[in-house]
Design an enzyme around this catalytic site. Structure first.
Site, PDB file in Angstrom:
ATOM      1  N   GLU A  35       0.845  -1.198   0.000  1.00  0.00           N
ATOM      2  CA  GLU A  35       0.000   0.000   0.000  1.00  0.00           C
ATOM      3  C   GLU A  35       0.875   1.240   0.000  1.00  0.00           C
ATOM      4  O   GLU A  35       1.769   1.392   0.824  1.00  0.00           O
ATOM      5  CB  GLU A  35      -0.938  -0.004   1.207  1.00  0.00           C
ATOM      6  CG  GLU A  35      -1.771   1.261   1.369  1.00  0.00           C
ATOM      7  CD  GLU A  35      -2.574   1.629   0.133  1.00  0.00           C
ATOM      8  OE1 GLU A  35      -2.476   2.797  -0.308  1.00  0.00           O
ATOM      9  OE2 GLU A  35      -3.281   0.755  -0.412  1.00  0.00           O
ATOM     10  N   ALA A 320     -17.356  -0.610  -3.441  1.00  0.00           N
ATOM     11  CA  ALA A 320     -16.493  -1.270  -2.462  1.00  0.00           C
ATOM     12  C   ALA A 320     -16.932  -2.706  -2.208  1.00  0.00           C
ATOM     13  O   ALA A 320     -16.103  -3.629  -2.123  1.00  0.00           O
ATOM     14  CB  ALA A 320     -16.494  -0.484  -1.152  1.00  0.00           C
ATOM     15  N   HIS A 445     -44.392  -5.244  11.227  1.00  0.00           N
ATOM     16  CA  HIS A 445     -45.151  -3.989  11.222  1.00  0.00           C
ATOM     17  C   HIS A 445     -44.946  -3.260  12.559  1.00  0.00           C
ATOM     18  O   HIS A 445     -44.920  -3.900  13.605  1.00  0.00           O
ATOM     19  CB  HIS A 445     -46.644  -4.296  11.047  1.00  0.00           C
ATOM     20  CG  HIS A 445     -47.532  -3.094  11.178  1.00  0.00           C
ATOM     21  ND1 HIS A 445     -47.694  -2.178  10.154  1.00  0.00           N
ATOM     22  CD2 HIS A 445     -48.283  -2.638  12.222  1.00  0.00           C
ATOM     23  CE1 HIS A 445     -48.524  -1.235  10.564  1.00  0.00           C
ATOM     24  NE2 HIS A 445     -48.892  -1.487  11.822  1.00  0.00           N
TER      25      HIS A 445
END
Length: 466
Positions: A35, A320, A445
């Site tokens: 990286e 992503a 609900h």
């Protein structure tokens, strides 16, 4: 220095890269990630996460302005731009650090620096500076960057012409801005700045905003944006920009071919992205590319032995969650597990504007173009008790079915929290659910999800609450 060897080297630590490396380690492989900047990639540091933090601030600000509608009072409502940005950056920083901890926990080696590829035996050799690394498998997860266009004055300058990075870190809130492009990125920024008080104009080359969405959903969203005061110019094109000391004069050719000059403080470029495929040896290796992305075979494999590509660099959809899943498929295939080739038909898309937009599968028009005879169901938010109670009753749920088989071909939504609701339809498509299965599913609900049920019922003439 002797080369360090791994089973898998992943180039890029974004949501595709770091997930692929972790999965490789889980399967017993010696894995490394290279990286050059920040773990987590563009999504975590400059995309998905920090933009959602900004949009959350704008949502709270909007609700504060409408406190009286909820029987509440709020005085001297305002905001601190620096504090809003600071919170967004703090959120991104926290998650980036978390990625580092995950990689460490999974015993993935992190190599900081910029990778270059050279020819190798089993797979390309990875050079980071003067250090040499070899692996049986090399996975490209280098992501993408904002696309630019060759229009006079339209080059990003960090001052008056912004990319997503500058748009996420404004030093002060502009009074006016123009967004070029109305895809997810453009509309999210337009929505944020409009809610925070800026005069916003959106310019889109296509004939409608959010052009990848179902036409009906796009039209509903456009109506909502206009009601908020947003100016939408569709079928329009920016011809040039003239920068002055305090503003930008944008020359826009409208749908009728007439050039209008719109003066704003800032311009945001949001015209798409292009893969990061340059300057690390792909040309020398002879890697096959197409329109700015690396071509793969559904398992991540490129045309070069031992080299794979996943995520944004491998093409659309540029999401992503697509990158992460593609990384898992790639690694599990390398490990010899039984996996299906990666397909994009069940990948949901979400846009976090106000109102939110979410979708999966084919639009009504695409389904018809593909030769399907369709049944279409709709249910409006105005007919849902939870939406009314939330004070957010403007929206629509739309479902598209194959009339012959009952297959759910696509689902499209606009309104409050649809980015959370869409996953119900994603699971339905993954399980190859039919309309009968959905009709007999009990929805709780009061929830917004009840509208998903009603939309299915409507497609078959059985809707209850409309």
């Amino acid at each position: 220095m002797a080369a360090q060897s791994f089973d898998v080297i992943v180039i890029g630590g974004g949501p595709g890269g770091y997930v692929a490396a972790i999965r490789a380690s889980q399967l017993g492989m010696k894995a490394a990630v290279v990286e050059r900047e920040h773990l987590g990639g563009i999504c975590l540091n400059w995309g998905c996460i920090p933009t959602k933090a900004l949009l959350r601030s704008s949502e709270v600000y909007h609700l504060m302005q409408h406190a009286s509608e909820f029987g509440l009072s709020a005085e001297k409502i305002g905001y601190d731009t620096e504090a809003v940005v600071k919170r967004s950056r703090k959120v991104a920083g926290r998650l980036s650090g978390g990625v580092g901890m995950l990689l460490k926990k999974n015993k993935v080696t992190v190599i900081e620096g910029e990778a270059k590829l050279e020819k190798g035996s089993d797979a390309p050799v990875v050079m980071v500076g003067k250090d040499k690394y070899t692996a049986k498998h090399v996975v490209l997860a280098t992501g993408a960057r904002a696309r630019t266009v060759p229009v006079a004055g339209l080059e990003p300058d960090g001052d008056k012409v912004w990319t997503y990075k500058e748009a996420m870190t404004p030093k002060s809130m502009p009074k006016s801005l123009l967004v070029i492009g109305s895809g997810a990125i453009g509309i999210e920024f337009a929505s944020f700045y409009k809610t925070m008080g800026a005069d916003v104009t959106v310019v889109e080359m296509m004939d409608r905003v959010l052009p990848v969405e179902d036409e009906e959903i796009s039209a509903f969203a456009a109506k909502a944006f206009k009601k908020q005061g947003m100016a939408l110019m569709t079928g329009a094109q920016v011809e040039k920009l003239d920068k002055t000391a305090n503003s930008v004069k944008v020359h826009v050719k409208n749908a009728k071919g007439k050039v209008e000059i719109i003066e704003v403080e800032k311009v945001i470029l949001a015209i798409g992205i292009t893969g990061n495929i340059e300057n690390f040896g792909l040309e020398t290796l002879g890697v096959k590319t197409d329109r700015g992305h690396v071509v793969n075979d559904g398992f991540g494999r490129t045309n070069i032995k031992g080299l794979y590509a996943i995520g944004d660099v491998a093409g659309p959809p540029w999401l992503a969650h697509k990158a992460s899943h593609e990384g898992v498929v790639c690694i599990e295939n390398i490990a010899g597990l039984k996996v299906h080739p990666f397909e994009t038909g069940n990948i949901p898309g979400c846009t976090y504007c106000h109102p939110q937009v979410a979708s999966v599968g084919l639009t009504e028009s695409k389904a018809k173009e593909a030769g399907y005879s369709v049944k279409v169901g709709r249910f409006p938010f105005v007919g849902n008790g939870k939406a009314i109670a939330l004070g957010d009753d403007q929206g629509l749920v739309k479902t598209v079915f194959d009339a012959k088989t009952g297959e759910l071909l696509g689902a499209h939504m606009v309104g409050a929290e649809v980015t959370e609701m869409i996953q119900g339809y994603v699971v339905a498509r993954q399980l190859e659910t039919t309309e009968e299965d959905l009709m007999h599913t009990v929805f709780p609900h009061p929830t917004l999800s009840e509208m998903m049920h009603e939309s299915v019922l409507d497609a078959y003439g059985k809707v209850i609450h409309m």
